[in-house]
Design a protein around this motif. Structure first.
Motif, PDB file in Angstrom:
ATOM      1  N   LYS A 114     -73.194 -24.214  23.935  1.00 60.56           N
ATOM      2  CA  LYS A 114     -73.111 -23.313  22.787  1.00 60.56           C
ATOM      3  C   LYS A 114     -73.569 -24.061  21.535  1.00 60.56           C
ATOM      4  O   LYS A 114     -73.287 -25.244  21.378  1.00 60.56           O
ATOM      5  CB  LYS A 114     -71.674 -22.832  22.597  1.00 60.56           C
ATOM      6  CG  LYS A 114     -71.097 -22.093  23.810  1.00 60.56           C
ATOM      7  CD  LYS A 114     -71.832 -20.786  24.051  1.00 60.56           C
ATOM      8  CE  LYS A 114     -71.145 -19.961  25.134  1.00 60.56           C
ATOM      9  NZ  LYS A 114     -71.232 -20.567  26.476  1.00 60.56           N
ATOM     10  N   PRO A 115     -74.275 -23.364  20.634  1.00 59.62           N
ATOM     11  CA  PRO A 115     -74.669 -24.040  19.387  1.00 59.62           C
ATOM     12  C   PRO A 115     -73.448 -24.450  18.578  1.00 59.62           C
ATOM     13  O   PRO A 115     -72.389 -23.823  18.664  1.00 59.62           O
ATOM     14  CB  PRO A 115     -75.511 -22.983  18.662  1.00 59.62           C
ATOM     15  CG  PRO A 115     -75.152 -21.681  19.288  1.00 59.62           C
ATOM     16  CD  PRO A 115     -74.739 -21.977  20.697  1.00 59.62           C
ATOM     17  N   LEU A 116     -73.601 -25.510  17.818  1.00 60.56           N
ATOM     18  CA  LEU A 116     -72.492 -26.019  17.017  1.00 60.56           C
ATOM     19  C   LEU A 116     -72.156 -25.065  15.877  1.00 60.56           C
ATOM     20  O   LEU A 116     -73.056 -24.550  15.207  1.00 60.56           O
ATOM     21  CB  LEU A 116     -72.859 -27.386  16.436  1.00 60.56           C
ATOM     22  CG  LEU A 116     -73.044 -28.512  17.442  1.00 60.56           C
ATOM     23  CD1 LEU A 116     -73.705 -29.712  16.771  1.00 60.56           C
ATOM     24  CD2 LEU A 116     -71.712 -28.908  18.063  1.00 60.56           C
ATOM     25  N   PRO A 117     -70.863 -24.830  15.609  1.00 64.38           N
ATOM     26  CA  PRO A 117     -70.470 -23.965  14.484  1.00 64.38           C
ATOM     27  C   PRO A 117     -70.479 -24.742  13.169  1.00 64.38           C
ATOM     28  O   PRO A 117     -69.439 -24.988  12.549  1.00 64.38           O
ATOM     29  CB  PRO A 117     -69.058 -23.526  14.877  1.00 64.38           C
ATOM     30  CG  PRO A 117     -68.519 -24.685  15.670  1.00 64.38           C
ATOM     31  CD  PRO A 117     -69.699 -25.269  16.407  1.00 64.38           C
ATOM     32  N   LEU A 118     -71.668 -25.156  12.744  1.00 64.95           N
ATOM     33  CA  LEU A 118     -71.788 -25.991  11.550  1.00 64.95           C
ATOM     34  C   LEU A 118     -71.681 -25.151  10.287  1.00 64.95           C
ATOM     35  O   LEU A 118     -72.281 -24.083  10.178  1.00 64.95           O
ATOM     36  CB  LEU A 118     -73.125 -26.729  11.568  1.00 64.95           C
ATOM     37  CG  LEU A 118     -73.330 -27.733  12.701  1.00 64.95           C
ATOM     38  CD1 LEU A 118     -74.727 -28.318  12.632  1.00 64.95           C
ATOM     39  CD2 LEU A 118     -72.284 -28.827  12.640  1.00 64.95           C
ATOM     40  N   ARG A 119     -70.950 -25.665   9.330  1.00 62.92           N
ATOM     41  CA  ARG A 119     -70.803 -24.968   8.057  1.00 62.92           C
ATOM     42  C   ARG A 119     -71.951 -25.353   7.121  1.00 62.92           C
ATOM     43  O   ARG A 119     -72.273 -26.528   6.946  1.00 62.92           O
ATOM     44  CB  ARG A 119     -69.477 -25.338   7.403  1.00 62.92           C
ATOM     45  CG  ARG A 119     -69.265 -24.655   6.049  1.00 62.92           C
ATOM     46  CD  ARG A 119     -68.068 -25.214   5.306  1.00 62.92           C
ATOM     47  NE  ARG A 119     -66.824 -24.843   5.950  1.00 62.92           N
ATOM     48  CZ  ARG A 119     -65.620 -25.162   5.455  1.00 62.92           C
ATOM     49  NH1 ARG A 119     -65.534 -25.843   4.324  1.00 62.92           N
ATOM     50  NH2 ARG A 119     -64.520 -24.801   6.091  1.00 62.92           N
ATOM     51  N   GLY A 120     -72.576 -24.353   6.522  1.00 58.68           N
ATOM     52  CA  GLY A 120     -73.613 -24.606   5.525  1.00 58.68           C
ATOM     53  C   GLY A 120     -74.922 -25.108   6.092  1.00 58.68           C
ATOM     54  O   GLY A 120     -75.756 -25.630   5.350  1.00 58.68           O
TER      55      GLY A 120
END
Length: 447
Positions: free
Chosen positions: A377-383
């Protein structure tokens, strides 16, 4: 330095990610080992001067640069990190680290910009203490890289005035620059080999101190016309040669498949040694410069068998034919010595072949390393832009049952690589593991 440039592609026989491996403690108790579960490593790891530097993702989706003591695994320091202009298919950018003498080093990474018109700040810190040495504002960049004793970074990558600059690690002084976007593929104290990303991409050699051009070689000279680097690329060194891989890419407008394949260049002169056009690199497998495994693809897009190549000569060391490849639903799995090729069927019996003879072998008792997660799953990166994936992890499987092996062992050297006798990898949860088993220095799957 290896870098897949595209989202995981199941059509290319594997999941693509970025570096690292399995989720267990290291190989055997007779070697010094450690693990650090305080991090969630999502980038490649950089090592120099007794320090490991990595980009870690925090629970809130923000990034940080973390420095870890190589000998004991102790966290030394951490600072907020960001990406500004990096493309998702490149994976999360790693810090760069350069040894500066007397056991010390400098870690260079991208910090969030405090204010103003810049999007980030390139900051250099003492590798052991984290004390800041210098800063350089950044509009857009793919991230810093070590180039010999210096730091290379392509900046303004989202602008027409993109360029690569070479910086002195202790002071940040700019030594020389090149217009356009470049990536370091190999370097030593005297020279650096760059991939120049342009309409006609080239490999070029420069004197590291002065920036004097030594030679240049268009990649089309090795693989033929019709290149499109959008599919991805990877490089690795073997002896005095640089082995490169350019992946295929289908143009969405024309529907045409780009030129792709594997090739080797003599690093002293830029002469093409050998080429293997129209083959795809498979995953997991060794570094292109160490243990490349490929699969031919014909003009109609039909896949052939599998072959392991000699990186020095390009000749086939072992192969299995297309007729021996099982139907569907399998994942590649290789043992520690990569002398066999396994087709892993999760929770079911797979098949295995001896690579040297190409003959099937009894699957009972056969183990192989394959990806722990087949649907990342793609990383839930902020910004950050969506579509970034963490580095890969390998797990060992029993090919007779398709289940994970119970024994806790370190992933093989062809995957982890080794530097100064240390092998490093991340597990499925992002923790970092290390073993000092004195494996000879060699690149891993992604560098």
């Amino acid at each position: 330095m290896l870098r897949p440039r595209w989202k995981p592609s199941f059509a290319l026989v594997g999941v693509l990610a970025a570096t690292a491996c399995s989720g267990s403690d290291a190989a055997t108790s007779k070697f010094p080992t450690w693990e650090n579960t305080q991090v969630n490593a999502v980038s490649r790891m950089a090592v120099a001067g007794g320090v490991v530097a990595v980009t870690s993702m925090k629970s809130d989706g923000t990034l940080e640069t973390v420095a870890i003591d190589l000998r004991g695994g102790r966290r030394l320091w951490a600072y907020p990190a960001t990406m500004a202009g990096r493309l998702p298919g490149m994976g999360v950018s790693a810090p760069a680290i350069v040894e500066t003498g007397k056991g010390s080093g400098v870690v260079v990474a991208l910090d969030p910009a405090k204010k103003g018109r810049w999007n980030a700040t390139l900051i250099a810190r003492d590798a052991h203490s984290g004390a800041q040495k210098w800063a350089r504002p950044m509009h857009s960049t793919f991230g810093p890289q070590r180039c010999g004793p210096y730091i290379c970074v392509s900046e303004h990558t989202a602008l027409a005035k993109a360029r690569m600059v070479v910086l002195e690690p202790d002071t940040g002084k700019q030594l020389w620059m090149l217009p356009g976007i470049s990536e370091v593929e190999w370097s030593d104290p005297r020279r650096v080999l760059l991939l120049r990303l342009a309409a006609n991409p080239t490999i070029e050699s420069y004197e590291i101190k002065t920036g004097k051009l030594q030679w240049q070689q268009p990649i089309e000279q090795a693989l033929g016309p019709g290149l499109d680097m959008s599919g991805g690329w990877a490089f690795g060194a073997t002896g005095d040669n640089l082995v490169g891989y350019v992946a295929p890419y289908t143009n969405p407008q024309s529907k045409k498949l780009s030129t792709f394949g594997l090739f080797s260049i003599e690093m002293g002169s830029g002469t093409v040694n050998w080429m293997r056009p129209s083959v795809v690199r498979v995953y997991p497998s060794g570094n292109p410069g160490h243990a490349p495994v490929v699969r031919p693809v014909d003009r109609q897009g039909a896949y052939g068998g599998f072959a392991r190549l000699d990186p020095e000569s390009g000749r086939v060391l072992g192969q299995i034919t297309a007729s021996d490849v099982p139907g569907s639903g399998w994942w590649l799995a290789f043992p520690d010595r990569m002398d066999k090729l396994g087709f892993l069927q999760h929770n079911a019996q797979g098949t295995a072949f001896d690579l040297a003879s190409g003959k099937a072998v009894p699957v009972e008792g056969q183990r192989g390393w394959s990806f722990c997660i087949t649907d990342p799953k793609p990383l839930p990166l902020r910004g950050q832009a969506p579509g970034f994936y963490p580095t890969a992890a390998l797990c060992e499987y029993d090919l007779a049952t398709g289940k994970r092996a119970s024994a806790a062992t370190a992933p093989p050297p062809w995957f982890t690589g080794s530097q100064d006798g240390w092998r490093l990898w991340r597990d499925e949860k992002g923790a970092i593991h290390a073993v000092n088993d004195q494996t000879a220095t060699a690149p891993g799957m992604y560098g």
